[in-house]
Motif scaffolding. Structure first.
Motif, PDB file in Angstrom:
ATOM      1  N   HIS A 270     -12.343  11.510  10.385  1.00 25.49           N
ATOM      2  CA  HIS A 270     -12.993  11.369   9.078  1.00 25.49           C
ATOM      3  C   HIS A 270     -12.342  10.240   8.282  1.00 25.49           C
ATOM      4  N   ILE A 271     -11.016  10.228   8.247  1.00 22.81           N
ATOM      5  CA  ILE A 271     -10.296   9.178   7.527  1.00 22.81           C
ATOM      6  C   ILE A 271     -10.557   7.815   8.161  1.00 22.81           C
ATOM      7  N   THR A 272     -10.585   7.764   9.477  1.00 19.45           N
ATOM      8  CA  THR A 272     -10.885   6.504  10.159  1.00 19.45           C
ATOM      9  C   THR A 272     -12.255   5.985   9.761  1.00 19.45           C
ATOM     10  N   GLU A 273     -13.228   6.871   9.695  1.00 17.69           N
ATOM     11  CA  GLU A 273     -14.582   6.467   9.294  1.00 17.69           C
ATOM     12  C   GLU A 273     -14.591   5.935   7.863  1.00 17.69           C
ATOM     13  N   LEU A 274     -13.917   6.609   6.950  1.00 20.90           N
ATOM     14  CA  LEU A 274     -13.881   6.130   5.564  1.00 20.90           C
ATOM     15  C   LEU A 274     -13.147   4.803   5.455  1.00 20.90           C
ATOM     16  N   GLN A 275     -12.085   4.650   6.224  1.00 20.03           N
ATOM     17  CA  GLN A 275     -11.367   3.371   6.236  1.00 20.03           C
ATOM     18  C   GLN A 275     -12.274   2.250   6.753  1.00 20.03           C
ATOM     19  N   ASN A 276     -13.017   2.519   7.804  1.00 23.78           N
ATOM     20  CA  ASN A 276     -13.916   1.502   8.357  1.00 23.78           C
ATOM     21  C   ASN A 276     -15.010   1.126   7.356  1.00 23.78           C
ATOM     22  N   ARG A 277     -15.576   2.130   6.700  1.00 26.83           N
ATOM     23  CA  ARG A 277     -16.597   1.839   5.690  1.00 26.83           C
ATOM     24  C   ARG A 277     -16.009   0.982   4.571  1.00 26.83           C
ATOM     25  N   THR A 278     -14.795   1.337   4.145  1.00 24.87           N
ATOM     26  CA  THR A 278     -14.153   0.586   3.060  1.00 24.87           C
ATOM     27  C   THR A 278     -13.887  -0.846   3.477  1.00 24.87           C
ATOM     28  N   ALA A 279     -13.343  -1.032   4.665  1.00 28.11           N
ATOM     29  CA  ALA A 279     -13.047  -2.390   5.139  1.00 28.11           C
ATOM     30  C   ALA A 279     -14.317  -3.227   5.231  1.00 28.11           C
TER      31      ALA A 279
ATOM     32  N   LEU B  19      -6.661   7.084  -6.137  1.00 30.11           N
ATOM     33  CA  LEU B  19      -6.519   6.573  -4.778  1.00 30.11           C
ATOM     34  C   LEU B  19      -6.659   5.059  -4.807  1.00 30.11           C
ATOM     35  N   VAL B  20      -5.810   4.370  -4.086  1.00 28.57           N
ATOM     36  CA  VAL B  20      -5.945   2.928  -3.893  1.00 28.57           C
ATOM     37  C   VAL B  20      -6.148   2.710  -2.400  1.00 28.57           C
ATOM     38  N   VAL B  21      -7.323   2.171  -2.023  1.00 28.30           N
ATOM     39  CA  VAL B  21      -7.687   2.032  -0.609  1.00 28.30           C
ATOM     40  C   VAL B  21      -8.130   0.597  -0.346  1.00 28.30           C
ATOM     41  N   ASN B  22      -7.788   0.112   0.851  1.00 24.88           N
ATOM     42  CA  ASN B  22      -8.256  -1.222   1.236  1.00 24.88           C
ATOM     43  C   ASN B  22      -8.847  -1.260   2.644  1.00 24.88           C
ATOM     44  N   GLY B  23      -8.946  -0.096   3.292  1.00 28.51           N
ATOM     45  CA  GLY B  23      -9.557  -0.034   4.612  1.00 28.51           C
ATOM     46  C   GLY B  23      -8.631  -0.360   5.763  1.00 28.51           C
TER      47      GLY B  23
ATOM     48  N   LEU C  31      -0.797   1.293  -9.514  1.00 31.72           N
ATOM     49  CA  LEU C  31      -1.980   0.461  -9.326  1.00 31.72           C
ATOM     50  C   LEU C  31      -1.568  -0.981  -9.034  1.00 31.72           C
ATOM     51  N   PRO C  32      -2.398  -1.735  -8.327  1.00 32.28           N
ATOM     52  CA  PRO C  32      -2.060  -3.141  -8.044  1.00 32.28           C
ATOM     53  C   PRO C  32      -1.791  -3.921  -9.325  1.00 32.28           C
ATOM     54  N   ASN C  33      -0.747  -4.735  -9.313  1.00 31.44           N
ATOM     55  CA  ASN C  33      -0.428  -5.550 -10.492  1.00 31.44           C
ATOM     56  C   ASN C  33      -1.532  -6.560 -10.776  1.00 31.44           C
ATOM     57  N   ASN C  34      -2.000  -7.173  -9.724  1.00 31.47           N
ATOM     58  CA  ASN C  34      -3.078  -8.144  -9.856  1.00 31.47           C
ATOM     59  C   ASN C  34      -4.409  -7.435  -9.616  1.00 31.47           C
ATOM     60  N   LYS C  35      -5.182  -7.253 -10.667  1.00 33.52           N
ATOM     61  CA  LYS C  35      -6.450  -6.512 -10.551  1.00 33.52           C
ATOM     62  C   LYS C  35      -7.604  -7.409 -10.093  1.00 33.52           C
ATOM     63  N   GLN C  36      -7.350  -8.686  -9.919  1.00 35.27           N
ATOM     64  CA  GLN C  36      -8.400  -9.581  -9.452  1.00 35.27           C
ATOM     65  C   GLN C  36      -8.821  -9.171  -8.044  1.00 35.27           C
ATOM     66  N   GLY C  37     -10.085  -8.886  -7.863  1.00 32.78           N
ATOM     67  CA  GLY C  37     -10.573  -8.473  -6.557  1.00 32.78           C
ATOM     68  C   GLY C  37     -10.408  -6.991  -6.275  1.00 32.78           C
ATOM     69  N   VAL C  38      -9.966  -6.229  -7.269  1.00 38.64           N
ATOM     70  CA  VAL C  38      -9.821  -4.776  -7.122  1.00 38.64           C
ATOM     71  C   VAL C  38     -10.891  -4.098  -7.975  1.00 38.64           C
TER      72      VAL C  38
ATOM     73  N   ALA D 233      -9.400  -4.444  -2.654  1.00 37.89           N
ATOM     74  CA  ALA D 233      -9.076  -3.019  -2.693  1.00 37.89           C
ATOM     75  C   ALA D 233     -10.005  -2.301  -3.668  1.00 37.89           C
ATOM     76  N   ILE D 234      -9.950  -0.987  -3.597  1.00 39.72           N
ATOM     77  CA  ILE D 234     -10.689  -0.131  -4.517  1.00 39.72           C
ATOM     78  C   ILE D 234      -9.713   0.862  -5.113  1.00 39.72           C
ATOM     79  N   ALA D 235      -9.796   1.071  -6.417  1.00 41.78           N
ATOM     80  CA  ALA D 235      -9.023   2.098  -7.101  1.00 41.78           C
ATOM     81  C   ALA D 235      -9.995   3.190  -7.540  1.00 41.78           C
ATOM     82  N   ILE D 236      -9.835   4.356  -6.950  1.00 44.26           N
ATOM     83  CA  ILE D 236     -10.754   5.469  -7.216  1.00 44.26           C
ATOM     84  C   ILE D 236     -10.051   6.469  -8.129  1.00 44.26           C
ATOM     85  N   HIS D 237     -10.638   6.674  -9.276  1.00 42.24           N
ATOM     86  CA  HIS D 237     -10.070   7.554 -10.297  1.00 42.24           C
ATOM     87  C   HIS D 237     -10.723   8.927 -10.175  1.00 42.24           C
TER      88      HIS D 237
END
Length: 439
Positions: A11-20, A70-74, A119-126, A30-34
């Motif tokens: 399940h986690i592998t599938e979510l990682q693949n979708r995210t990537a 959650l902070v995810v990048n795939g 959270l990532p310091n640089n929010k550009q692209g997040v 990356a994505i920050a999910i609140h």
């Protein structure tokens, strides 16, 4: 449940693949999910019930703890900021080792603001995904709930992983316990409120734990589609009982409806006819088929029942074409089910969010998407005697085709709805609700 640990890694592998995939497509990092936070009631010191962001609970079974992220990048292990404050006013959820914890880089935070260091310091692209864009602004996110990401995740959410199916089977098992207890309470002549208490006790969940407000309707209240009043007074006579109620398990919902007649009579015969029809509709969940077509077939089958029971005397084809069946059945056949009761993605033809309209004459249909394997649907045909629609019929050109004497006999029963939760497989359906022996 050993199957949770067995299927969770995939399940986690599938979510990682979708995210990537979607991050690469959109050029993001990356994505920050609140998860969200509990909101205070206006001019009060109490809080509304907390409901976790479904994008958050898709990853892990943390459904009652606010202020998590959650902070995810795939690619890398997802970072979980878990809120565990020191609090002598409220019981704090302690983080314990479980089948899912090793899949996350877990950081404990004692206050909501401490997440700033995680959270990532640089929010550009997040991108921020969550319900509180003011919080996103506070932490410096410029990209908030971008449509491209939401559309992608909503579309793919319809395809359940084996882990998700384990959770949904368990939510059905729990709900069936409640339905059986509620049925028993009805035949013991309980009130709506007493039936609700019997249901919740059997499921082991409170009002805020079940996935939606239970519909517990006696007699004519069954004609109110979203009835939640829960009368405390027992009626003078029990004629019928409609219950639409589910359960939650690790964030996944069940959504089940049954209707009962207190005595053997024509209404109980109607229920049996509707049950036969509902099972046939469930069998129509075939990969490649159209859910819209199945809904329209439902109207033709309902027309036959209305004709057979001498409720409407029109030709069945004309009954559907003239819209008469919609006066007895004003909602859709069902919907996608999963992390939300009315799960997202039902109107999409692709993961870019291309919308597929429902037929104009069926505006309340909740999905227009094609049926595919690993999708989960509710199938919930109905037949109701609703004052508003009956009044409209009495003023229509079809008024002489309605058996008003029969209608008056049936009004006191309210209506019928029968709903199962069904998994579509390549080689057939899996009716989770019936598999747990709910007739």
């Amino acid at each position: 449940m050993k199957d949770l640990a067995k299927y969770y890694p995939a399940h986690i592998t599938e979510l990682q693949n979708r995210t990537a995939t979607i991050l690469e497509r959109e050029g993001l990092s990356a994505i920050a999910i609140h998860a969200g936070f509990a909101s205070k009631i206006f001019l009060d010191d109490m809080y509304s019930p907390f409901k976790t962001n479904p994008h958050f609970k898709a990853w892990l079974p943390v459904t009652e703890t606010p202020n998590c992220w959650l902070v995810v990048n795939g690619k890398d292990k997802p970072v979980l900021a878990f809120y565990q404050p020191l609090d002598f006013w409220h019981k704090v959820t302690k983080l314990e080792q479980d089948y899912w914890t090793d899949f996350f880089d877990i950081k404990i935070i004692g206050s909501a603001d401490e997440v700033a260091d995680i959270l990532p310091n640089n929010k550009q692209g997040v991108a921020y995904i969550g319900a509180h864009e003011d919080v996103a602004d506070k932490f410096g996110f410029e990209l908030k709930n971008p449509d491209a990401l939401l559309n992608y995740f909503h579309y793919h959410r319809a395809y359940k992983t084996d882990y998700e199916l384990v959770c949904m089977r368990e939510s059905n098992r729990l709900a069936v316990l409640g339905h059986n207890a509620a049925k028993e309470a009805f035949f013991a002549k309980a009130s709506e409120f007493e039936i609700q208490l019997a249901y919740l006790s059997a499921v082991g969940q409170g009002d805020n734990d079940v996935p939606y407000g239970n519909i517990v309707a006696l007699n004519e209240n069954g004609a109110i589609l979203h009835y939640t009043a829960l009368e405390k007074q027992r009626p003078a006579q029990h004629h019928s009982f409609l219950i639409d109620a589910g359960a939650s398990f690790h964030g996944y919902a069940s959504d089940i409806t049954r209707t009962y007649a207190f005595e053997k009579n024509e209404f109980s015969d109607l229920i049996e006819a509707m049950n036969v029809m509902q099972l046939e509709l469930c069998s129509g969940l075939v990969p490649g088929a159209s859910y819209v077509d199945l809904h329209i077939k439902n109207h033709h089958m309902l027309a036959e029942i209305l004709n057979r029971f001498n409720i409407v005397t029109m030709d069945t084809e004309a009954m559907v074409n003239e819209g008469v069946t919609r006066h007895f059945y004003p909602h859709g056949l069902g919907h996608h089910l999963g992390l939300q009761v009315h799960d997202m993605g039902g109107f999409m033809s692709d993961d870019k969010g291309t919308h597929v309209n429902t037929p104009s004459e069926h505006p309340f249909l909740r999905t227009s998407r094609g049926i595919e394997s690993k999708q989960v649907f509710t199938i919930e045909p109905g037949l109701y005697f609703i004052d508003q629609f009956l009044t409209d019929l009495s003023k229509s050109k079809h008024k002489d085709s309605i058996n008003w004497t029969k209608i008056e006999q049936l009004r006191k029963f309210g209506g019928i709805r029968i709903e199962d939760n069904v998994i579509v497989h390549d080689d057939g359906i899996e009716n989770m609700t019936r598999d747990f022996k709910l007739a």
